[in-house]
Design a protein around this motif. Structure first.
Motif, PDB file in Angstrom:
ATOM      1  N   GLU A  24      -3.149 -20.861 -13.343  1.00 19.39           N
ATOM      2  CA  GLU A  24      -3.838 -21.773 -12.413  1.00 19.39           C
ATOM      3  C   GLU A  24      -4.989 -20.979 -11.783  1.00 19.39           C
ATOM      4  N   PRO A  25      -6.231 -21.492 -11.854  1.00 19.14           N
ATOM      5  CA  PRO A  25      -7.323 -20.721 -11.246  1.00 19.14           C
ATOM      6  C   PRO A  25      -7.210 -20.690  -9.725  1.00 19.14           C
ATOM      7  N   GLY A  26      -7.321 -19.504  -9.152  1.00 22.21           N
ATOM      8  CA  GLY A  26      -7.261 -19.355  -7.697  1.00 22.21           C
ATOM      9  C   GLY A  26      -8.655 -19.468  -7.092  1.00 22.21           C
ATOM     10  N   ASP A  27      -8.786 -19.044  -5.838  1.00 22.88           N
ATOM     11  CA  ASP A  27     -10.097 -19.054  -5.173  1.00 22.88           C
ATOM     12  C   ASP A  27     -11.086 -18.234  -5.997  1.00 22.88           C
ATOM     13  N   ASP A  28     -12.288 -18.765  -6.164  1.00 23.73           N
ATOM     14  CA  ASP A  28     -13.381 -18.073  -6.869  1.00 23.73           C
ATOM     15  C   ASP A  28     -13.033 -17.725  -8.316  1.00 23.73           C
ATOM     16  N   GLU A  29     -12.111 -18.473  -8.900  1.00 23.07           N
ATOM     17  CA  GLU A  29     -11.771 -18.271 -10.314  1.00 23.07           C
ATOM     18  C   GLU A  29     -12.030 -19.559 -11.096  1.00 23.07           C
ATOM     19  N   ALA A  30     -12.127 -19.415 -12.417  1.00 22.42           N
ATOM     20  CA  ALA A  30     -12.240 -20.602 -13.276  1.00 22.42           C
ATOM     21  C   ALA A  30     -11.274 -20.437 -14.436  1.00 22.42           C
ATOM     22  N   LEU A  31     -10.765 -21.581 -14.906  1.00 25.00           N
ATOM     23  CA  LEU A  31      -9.870 -21.556 -16.065  1.00 25.00           C
ATOM     24  C   LEU A  31     -10.726 -21.746 -17.314  1.00 25.00           C
ATOM     25  N   VAL A  32     -10.653 -20.763 -18.227  1.00 27.43           N
ATOM     26  CA  VAL A  32     -11.430 -20.838 -19.473  1.00 27.43           C
ATOM     27  C   VAL A  32     -10.489 -21.244 -20.603  1.00 27.43           C
ATOM     28  N   LYS A  33     -10.885 -22.294 -21.351  1.00 26.94           N
ATOM     29  CA  LYS A  33     -10.163 -22.633 -22.594  1.00 26.94           C
ATOM     30  C   LYS A  33     -10.837 -21.793 -23.674  1.00 26.94           C
ATOM     31  N   LEU A  34     -10.098 -20.794 -24.145  1.00 26.00           N
ATOM     32  CA  LEU A  34     -10.725 -19.798 -25.021  1.00 26.00           C
ATOM     33  C   LEU A  34     -10.880 -20.299 -26.448  1.00 26.00           C
ATOM     34  N   GLU A  35     -12.016 -19.982 -27.048  1.00 22.40           N
ATOM     35  CA  GLU A  35     -12.190 -20.211 -28.488  1.00 22.40           C
ATOM     36  C   GLU A  35     -12.087 -18.902 -29.253  1.00 22.40           C
ATOM     37  N   TYR A  36     -12.653 -17.843 -28.665  1.00 21.19           N
ATOM     38  CA  TYR A  36     -12.598 -16.521 -29.315  1.00 21.19           C
ATOM     39  C   TYR A  36     -12.236 -15.458 -28.288  1.00 21.19           C
ATOM     40  N   ALA A  37     -11.481 -14.474 -28.733  1.00 22.70           N
ATOM     41  CA  ALA A  37     -11.246 -13.271 -27.923  1.00 22.70           C
ATOM     42  C   ALA A  37     -11.818 -12.097 -28.698  1.00 22.70           C
ATOM     43  N   GLY A  38     -12.469 -11.182 -27.995  1.00 26.43           N
ATOM     44  CA  GLY A  38     -12.998  -9.987 -28.648  1.00 26.43           C
ATOM     45  C   GLY A  38     -11.932  -8.909 -28.713  1.00 26.43           C
ATOM     46  N   ILE A  39     -11.935  -8.178 -29.830  1.00 28.13           N
ATOM     47  CA  ILE A  39     -11.042  -7.007 -29.954  1.00 28.13           C
ATOM     48  C   ILE A  39     -11.872  -5.784 -29.609  1.00 28.13           C
ATOM     49  N   ASN A  40     -11.356  -4.976 -28.727  1.00 31.27           N
ATOM     50  CA  ASN A  40     -12.084  -3.776 -28.306  1.00 31.27           C
ATOM     51  C   ASN A  40     -11.143  -2.588 -28.248  1.00 31.27           C
ATOM     52  N   PHE A  41     -11.744  -1.401 -28.321  1.00 28.58           N
ATOM     53  CA  PHE A  41     -10.920  -0.198 -28.247  1.00 28.58           C
ATOM     54  C   PHE A  41     -10.161  -0.128 -26.927  1.00 28.58           C
ATOM     55  N   THR A  72     -14.839 -22.705 -23.170  1.00 31.78           N
ATOM     56  CA  THR A  72     -15.429 -23.671 -22.236  1.00 31.78           C
ATOM     57  C   THR A  72     -14.600 -23.705 -20.945  1.00 31.78           C
ATOM     58  N   ILE A  73     -15.273 -24.079 -19.863  1.00 30.91           N
ATOM     59  CA  ILE A  73     -14.581 -24.158 -18.575  1.00 30.91           C
ATOM     60  C   ILE A  73     -13.702 -25.418 -18.566  1.00 30.91           C
ATOM     61  N   ALA A  74     -12.395 -25.217 -18.318  1.00 37.62           N
ATOM     62  CA  ALA A  74     -11.454 -26.337 -18.263  1.00 37.62           C
ATOM     63  C   ALA A  74     -11.285 -26.826 -16.822  1.00 37.62           C
ATOM     64  N   LYS A  75     -11.472 -25.928 -15.869  1.00 35.46           N
ATOM     65  CA  LYS A  75     -11.182 -26.260 -14.472  1.00 35.46           C
ATOM     66  C   LYS A  75     -11.775 -25.144 -13.597  1.00 35.46           C
ATOM     67  N   THR A  76     -12.211 -25.504 -12.420  1.00 38.02           N
ATOM     68  CA  THR A  76     -12.683 -24.447 -11.512  1.00 38.02           C
ATOM     69  C   THR A  76     -11.819 -24.434 -10.250  1.00 38.02           C
ATOM     70  N   GLY A  77     -11.628 -23.253  -9.706  1.00 39.22           N
ATOM     71  CA  GLY A  77     -10.885 -23.117  -8.450  1.00 39.22           C
ATOM     72  C   GLY A  77     -11.820 -23.295  -7.260  1.00 39.22           C
ATOM     73  N   PRO A  78     -11.270 -23.272  -6.039  1.00 40.06           N
ATOM     74  CA  PRO A  78     -12.105 -23.421  -4.841  1.00 40.06           C
ATOM     75  C   PRO A  78     -13.161 -22.316  -4.752  1.00 40.06           C
ATOM     76  N   GLY A  79     -14.361 -22.698  -4.328  1.00 43.72           N
ATOM     77  CA  GLY A  79     -15.406 -21.701  -4.061  1.00 43.72           C
ATOM     78  C   GLY A  79     -16.309 -21.391  -5.240  1.00 43.72           C
ATOM     79  N   VAL A  80     -16.059 -22.025  -6.397  1.00 43.67           N
ATOM     80  CA  VAL A  80     -16.881 -21.708  -7.578  1.00 43.67           C
ATOM     81  C   VAL A  80     -18.070 -22.657  -7.623  1.00 43.67           C
ATOM     82  N   SER A  81     -19.299 -22.090  -7.735  1.00 44.24           N
ATOM     83  CA  SER A  81     -20.465 -22.981  -7.708  1.00 44.24           C
ATOM     84  C   SER A  81     -21.380 -22.849  -8.925  1.00 44.24           C
ATOM     85  N   HIS A  82     -21.462 -21.664  -9.555  1.00 41.27           N
ATOM     86  CA  HIS A  82     -22.497 -21.511 -10.591  1.00 41.27           C
ATOM     87  C   HIS A  82     -22.069 -22.039 -11.961  1.00 41.27           C
ATOM     88  N   ILE A  83     -20.815 -22.472 -12.099  1.00 38.84           N
ATOM     89  CA  ILE A  83     -20.370 -23.049 -13.374  1.00 38.84           C
ATOM     90  C   ILE A  83     -19.519 -24.286 -13.099  1.00 38.84           C
TER      91      ILE A  83
END
Ligand code: NDP
Length: 328
Positions: A24-41, A72-83
């Motif tokens: 669940e996205p909290g304050d100043d967080e957003a829930l992302v429905k992921l399409e790709y995850a990057g693999i990194n060292f 893509t953004i599925a949901k935004t939590g409180p305080g999120v404005s730029h997306i």
């Protein structure tokens, strides 16, 4: 939701595909429905527990692995404005991207332009922004500079070679096989060698007529750092930004003086992406180069989510020739 989790620290066998609750996205967080995850060292370091005492990347098993993604953004939590819901976004350095959904601090999320594929969005956030930091901020390359780039056919390596050339530097590249050296050349390296067969320090000495390099970008660590120091001009910079071959032991500062008063730095990616403005500037600069055809995001393999273990074995086994992604 489906998520790849590490039940404990260890080798790639600790990874398993589990059912997990959608966060669940909290304050100043957003829930992302992921399409790709990057693999990194860094995922390998996290899984192995090399960062168990890190104050920067706090983690303790069991945890959902992965530090980079796009979707893509599925949901935004409180305080999120730029997306807002439905925006196409990419991010890195928030744990939990090998999953269908992740709650991400909104300041880490950048919009992916419509003309840039979400695969490329995921591919460029950690490795690409790191290459951007190394070439534009840590040591801002310009015409007349000579740089040495190790593991130049890898994920960071291929982007770094291309960005260094865009900045006008002379690029000497190393890689673990002749085929990989050819990949570095195809990215624009002026000179590329197989460092398992040739002494790279001698090559740098020879092809610069003894002038040596202004900066060495070394992500290999234990196996290369001593010879990397020998490749530098007086007051040159050793950017030791990874430890793919193992951790570098403590260095006596007098060694830096004896090596020509060199500057040694060991950056964390978190410090090259400290706030939204810094992340967004780096990412949009890279997306702009991609859209204009000046930069190629080299995607090696896209694995299905259930093959995360194989993806880890691939990056640890020195088999990457570009970016590895998980399709969620
Ligand atoms: P890569 O795709 O570059 O894979 C790592 C490469 O390191 C291998 O392909 C291999 O290339 C080389 N390598 C040399 N010795 C070993 C070894 N013993 N075991 C495994 N690999 C070895 O991975 P990434 O692009 O994801 O990351 C590259 C490096 O950059 C890593 O060390 C990573 O930790 C670091 N990094 C640092 C960041 C920072 O800001 N500090 C951010 C992102 C990455 P070859 O066979 O050609 O030698």
């Amino acid at each position: 939701m489906r998520a790849i989790q590490a039940a404990t620290y260890g080798d790639s066998s600790v990874l398993s595909l589990n059912d997990a609750p959608v966060p669940e996205p909290g304050d100043d967080e957003a829930l992302v429905k992921l399409e790709y995850a990057g693999i990194n060292f860094i995922d390998v370091y996290m899984r192995e527990g090399r960062y168990k005492e890190s104050r920067t990347y706090i983690n303790s098993p069991p945890f959902t692995i992965g530090m980079e993604g796009s979707g893509t953004i599925a949901k935004t939590g409180p305080g999120v404005s730029h997306i807002k819901e439905g925006d196409r976004v990419a991010y890195c350095l928030s744990l939990g991207s090998y999953a269908e959904y992740a709650a991400v601090p909104a300041w880490r999320l950048v919009k992916v332009p419509d003309d840039v594929d979400l695969q490329i969005g995921a591919a460029l956030m950690l490795q690409g922004c790191t290459a951007h930091y190394l070439s534009h901020s840590l040591f801002p390359l310009e015409e007349g500079h000579t740089c040495l780039i190790h593991a130049a056919a890898g994920g960071v390596g291929q982007t770094l070679v291309q960005l260094a050339k865009l900045r006008g530097a002379y690029v000497i590249a190393t890689a673990g096989t002749d085929e990989k050296a050819e990949i570095a050349r195809a990215c624009g390296a002026d000179f590329a060698i197989n460092y398992n067969e040739t002494d790279f320090a001698q090559v740098v000495e020879d092809i610069t007529d003894g002038r040596k390099a202004d900066v060495v970008y070394d992500s290999v660590g234990a196996a290369t750092y001593e010879r990397s120091m020998k490749c530098l001009k007086k007051r040159g910079t050793l950017a030791l930004f990874g430890a793919a071959s193992g951790r570098v032991p403590p260095i006596d500062p007098i060694e830096l003086a004896e090596s020509g008063s060199i500057v040694l730095t060991r950056p964390h990616p978190a410090d090259s992406m400290q706030n939204f403005s810094e992340i967004n500037n780096r990412a949009q600069d890279l997306f702009g180069h991609i859209a204009a055809g000046r930069l190629k995001a080299v995607i090696d393999t896209v694995f299905p989510i259930q093959d995360a273990k194989t993806a880890h074995d691939t990056i640890e086994g020195r088999l990457t020739k570009g970016k590895l992604l998980l399709e969620i």
